[in-house]
Design an enzyme around this catalytic site. Structure first.
Site, PDB file in Angstrom:
ATOM      1  CG  ASP A   1      -4.395   2.144   3.009  1.00 11.52           C
ATOM      2  OD1 ASP A   1      -4.843   1.097   3.521  1.00 11.52           O
ATOM      3  OD2 ASP A   1      -3.451   2.780   3.494  1.00 11.52           O
TER       4      ASP A   1
ATOM      5  CG  ASP B   1      -5.917   0.960   7.515  1.00 10.59           C
ATOM      6  OD1 ASP B   1      -5.121   0.117   7.968  1.00 10.59           O
ATOM      7  OD2 ASP B   1      -5.758   1.538   6.429  1.00 10.59           O
TER       8      ASP B   1
END
EC number: 3.4.23.36
Length: 164
Positions: free
Chosen positions: A119, A137
């Site tokens: 991420d 995401d």
């Protein structure tokens, strides 16, 4: 273009964009060597977070069993969503499902390669800090949003429309 073809195209494009951004950050920009986040705007920066759980860092897994369970779950979800996509008659549903599939596979690939999901986008404003996320995401959230929009808005319109 049929809804199914559109959805599968969206899935492939989502997966490609997700993996391209992660590969570039990992191998070209060498994000793992950064000591400080890189500010892109006053409210967005790039920073590395290895997520060993699912969305929003829920259900963190520290064991190999947990990691493999999330990999299997991600691929099983992608297969189930692909079956739904193949039967879809509506473009909004197909695009939503394509985003979900591409995102699920993108994050599963990270778990396979790195043991965790890479991420890197951090949104913040003042003292408020939102989660760190990636393209996969964002695609998953957008896909869920499209499915909810179809279910609560478009499906009602289709049901209320006169049949001819």
């Amino acid at each position: 273009m049929t809804p199914a073809r559109l959805g599968f195209l969206v899935a492939v494009l989502t997966l490609a964009l997700d993996q391209a951004t992660k590969l570039w950050l990992y191998f070209v920009a060498e994000i793992t060597t950064w000591t400080e986040p890189v500010a892109l705007t006053p409210f967005m920066s790039l920073t590395l977070v290895w997520n060993r759980g699912i969305s929003y860092g829920l259900f963190q897994q520290s064991s190999e069993t947990g990691r493999w369970a999330l990999i299997v779950l991600s691929f099983a979800a992608a297969v189930g969503l692909s079956v739904w996509l193949a039967r879809s008659a509506h473009q909004v549903v197909a695009v939503g499902l394509g985003l979900l599939i591409g995102g699920a596979v993108g994050n599963a690939i990270d778990r396979l390669l790195y043991g965790a999901v890479l991420d890197f986008v951090h949104l913040h404003a003042g003292s408020f800090s939102w989660y760190v996320f990636n393209v996969a995401d964002a695609a998953i959230v957008a896909g869920v949003g499209l499915l909810l929009y179809d279910s609560f808005v478009l499906e009602r319109r289709r049901s209320a429309a006169p049949r001819g």
